[in-house]
Design a protein around this motif. Structure first.
Motif, PDB file in Angstrom:
ATOM      1  N   LYS A 117       0.785  -1.240   0.000  1.00 61.27           N
ATOM      2  CA  LYS A 117       0.000   0.000   0.000  1.00 61.27           C
ATOM      3  C   LYS A 117       0.816   1.289   0.000  1.00 61.27           C
ATOM      4  N   THR A 118       2.148   1.188  -0.017  1.00 56.38           N
ATOM      5  CA  THR A 118       2.950   2.415   0.040  1.00 56.38           C
ATOM      6  C   THR A 118       3.788   2.583  -1.228  1.00 56.38           C
ATOM      7  N   LYS A 119       4.331   3.797  -1.381  1.00 58.01           N
ATOM      8  CA  LYS A 119       5.174   4.083  -2.552  1.00 58.01           C
ATOM      9  C   LYS A 119       6.443   3.236  -2.531  1.00 58.01           C
ATOM     10  N   LEU A 120       7.005   3.028  -1.341  1.00 61.18           N
ATOM     11  CA  LEU A 120       8.200   2.188  -1.229  1.00 61.18           C
ATOM     12  C   LEU A 120       7.914   0.778  -1.736  1.00 61.18           C
ATOM     13  N   GLY A 121       6.751   0.249  -1.350  1.00 58.45           N
ATOM     14  CA  GLY A 121       6.367  -1.085  -1.815  1.00 58.45           C
ATOM     15  C   GLY A 121       6.212  -1.147  -3.318  1.00 58.45           C
ATOM     16  N   SER A 122       5.662  -0.077  -3.894  1.00 57.62           N
ATOM     17  CA  SER A 122       5.504  -0.052  -5.358  1.00 57.62           C
ATOM     18  C   SER A 122       6.864   0.001  -6.048  1.00 57.62           C
ATOM     19  N   TYR A 123       7.821   0.701  -5.449  1.00 53.65           N
ATOM     20  CA  TYR A 123       9.186   0.715  -5.989  1.00 53.65           C
ATOM     21  C   TYR A 123       9.792  -0.683  -5.960  1.00 53.65           C
ATOM     22  N   LEU A 124       9.585  -1.381  -4.847  1.00 52.55           N
ATOM     23  CA  LEU A 124      10.128  -2.731  -4.711  1.00 52.55           C
ATOM     24  C   LEU A 124       9.542  -3.664  -5.761  1.00 52.55           C
ATOM     25  N   ARG A 125       8.224  -3.594  -5.941  1.00 55.01           N
ATOM     26  CA  ARG A 125       7.579  -4.480  -6.930  1.00 55.01           C
ATOM     27  C   ARG A 125       8.040  -4.124  -8.345  1.00 55.01           C
ATOM     28  N   ALA A 126       8.179  -2.827  -8.620  1.00 49.87           N
ATOM     29  CA  ALA A 126       8.648  -2.398  -9.943  1.00 49.87           C
ATOM     30  C   ALA A 126      10.076  -2.864 -10.193  1.00 49.87           C
ATOM     31  N   ALA A 127      10.923  -2.780  -9.168  1.00 50.97           N
ATOM     32  CA  ALA A 127      12.312  -3.208  -9.302  1.00 50.97           C
ATOM     33  C   ALA A 127      12.411  -4.703  -9.560  1.00 50.97           C
ATOM     34  N   THR A 128      11.443  -5.463  -9.043  1.00 51.70           N
ATOM     35  CA  THR A 128      11.422  -6.907  -9.268  1.00 51.70           C
ATOM     36  C   THR A 128      10.989  -7.225 -10.697  1.00 51.70           C
ATOM     37  N   GLU A 129       9.937  -6.537 -11.155  1.00 53.42           N
ATOM     38  CA  GLU A 129       9.361  -6.862 -12.460  1.00 53.42           C
ATOM     39  C   GLU A 129      10.188  -6.312 -13.623  1.00 53.42           C
ATOM     40  N   ASN A 130      10.746  -5.100 -13.467  1.00 56.73           N
ATOM     41  CA  ASN A 130      11.529  -4.505 -14.553  1.00 56.73           C
ATOM     42  C   ASN A 130      12.630  -3.628 -13.964  1.00 56.73           C
ATOM     43  N   PRO A 131      13.732  -4.253 -13.513  1.00 54.02           N
ATOM     44  CA  PRO A 131      14.776  -3.480 -12.847  1.00 54.02           C
ATOM     45  C   PRO A 131      15.436  -2.427 -13.737  1.00 54.02           C
ATOM     46  N   THR A 132      15.584  -2.727 -15.011  1.00 55.64           N
ATOM     47  CA  THR A 132      16.246  -1.775 -15.917  1.00 55.64           C
ATOM     48  C   THR A 132      15.437  -0.490 -16.053  1.00 55.64           C
ATOM     49  N   LEU A 133      14.129  -0.638 -16.283  1.00 51.79           N
ATOM     50  CA  LEU A 133      13.260   0.533 -16.422  1.00 51.79           C
ATOM     51  C   LEU A 133      13.176   1.298 -15.102  1.00 51.79           C
ATOM     52  N   THR A 134      13.086   0.566 -13.992  1.00 48.88           N
ATOM     53  CA  THR A 134      13.006   1.210 -12.675  1.00 48.88           C
ATOM     54  C   THR A 134      14.265   2.033 -12.408  1.00 48.88           C
TER      55      THR A 134
END
Length: 295
Positions: free
Chosen positions: A170-187
């Motif tokens: 539910k937080t922005k930090l969590g969304s960063y973590l999930r994004a880094a997992t799914e597409n680290p290069t784009l993140t």
């Protein structure tokens, strides 16, 4: 007093309490595993040893430094989490792009080394850790006696589990973590330090295991084998809930603890295997786990 299927209420609720306490440890440990696997794709077999390290750090804080339980509850997860950061930076990072099997073998080897070091220094008979004075005693609820410390373990576990779920989902930090997992290069292209996120996430998962170890220290004797005895069951809990599922780890951990407690009342012979029986059934019906997503 009433009896349920010939079982006195004191025995029934007593075993349910024990099941809930075991479920609290299953939930925190499987949550740590789910965070590490779900966000980093690392099968962390060192988790049981890191749980044991949390208990030992609390014991050493008290006996060598005079640091009490409440301070150890904060310091031990940080100290063990730092060792997790070192492991990720210098070992796991080097095999991040190869098959998961290499990570499993590496962490399994690390677990054996850590357990061996502690066994060599402290033996395997177990060391006592006193319940803090504020949490001694208990409350008579009429149908059962509730020890204060065991009630605290359940409450603390729930708070930590739900807070972790909230941060990741539910937080922005969590969304960063999930994004880094799914597409680290784009993140990383958006200016987010993905390697640092990965390292801190592994350290946090390890800190959860250490936190559970501190909670366990006053209940179970502090010994080098305490993690090895528990980690297989916790992996089964993670598989049932769904590998990488945060809510699955929490719900399944508490639920299976209660089921295990009920099994000890009505069919004690199956209490040691009931979780694995459930795992086999779940994998037959839903291979991704109860809360997991099919690949």
């Amino acid at each position: 007093m009433f009896e349920l299927l010939g079982v006195p209420p004191q025995a029934l609720f007593g075993q349910l309490l024990l099941g809930l306490i075991n479920g609290s440890f299953y939930a925190i440990l499987s949550l740590g595993l789910a965070v590490i696997f779900g966000l980093l794709n690392i099968i962390n077999f060192t988790h049981g040893a890191q749980y044991m390290m949390g208990a030992f750090v609390a014991w050493m804080c008290l006996n060598y430094l005079g640091i009490n339980y409440w301070a150890a509850l904060l310091l031990a997860p940080i100290a063990v989490g730092v060792t997790g950061v070192v492991i990720e930076r210098f070992l796991l990072k080097r095999i991040a792009h190869v098959d998961h099997l290499y990570g499993l073998l590496l962490t399994f080897g690390l677990a054996l080394i850590i357990q061996g070091l502690f066994r060599n220094n402290y033996g395997s008979s177990g060391l006592p850790y006193q319940i803090p004075a504020e949490l001694r005693g208990g409350t008579n609820l009429g149908f059962m006696f509730l020890p204060t410390y065991r009630g605290w373990v359940v409450v603390a576990s729930l708070i930590v589990c739900l807070a972790t779920w909230f941060v990741i989902e539910k937080t922005k930090l969590g969304s960063y973590l999930r994004a880094a997992t799914e597409n680290p290069t784009l993140t990383q292209a958006f200016g987010i330090n993905v390697p640092l996120l990965v390292t801190l996430t592994y350290g946090f998962g390890v800190a959860l295991a250490a936190f559970a170890g501190v909670l366990a220290a006053p209940i179970y004797s502090v010994n080098p084998n305490m993690g090895a005895d528990l980690i297989i069951v916790v992996f089964a809990v993670v598989v049932i809930g769904g590998m990488g599922s945060i809510m699955g780890a929490i719900v399944t951990g508490f639920s299976l603890g209660l089921i295990e407690g009920l099994t000890k009342v009505f069919y004690p012979e199956a209490s040691a295997t009931v979780i694995f029986i459930i795992m086999a059934i779940v994998l037959l019906v839903k291979p991704a786990g109860l809360f997991g997503r099919a690949a």
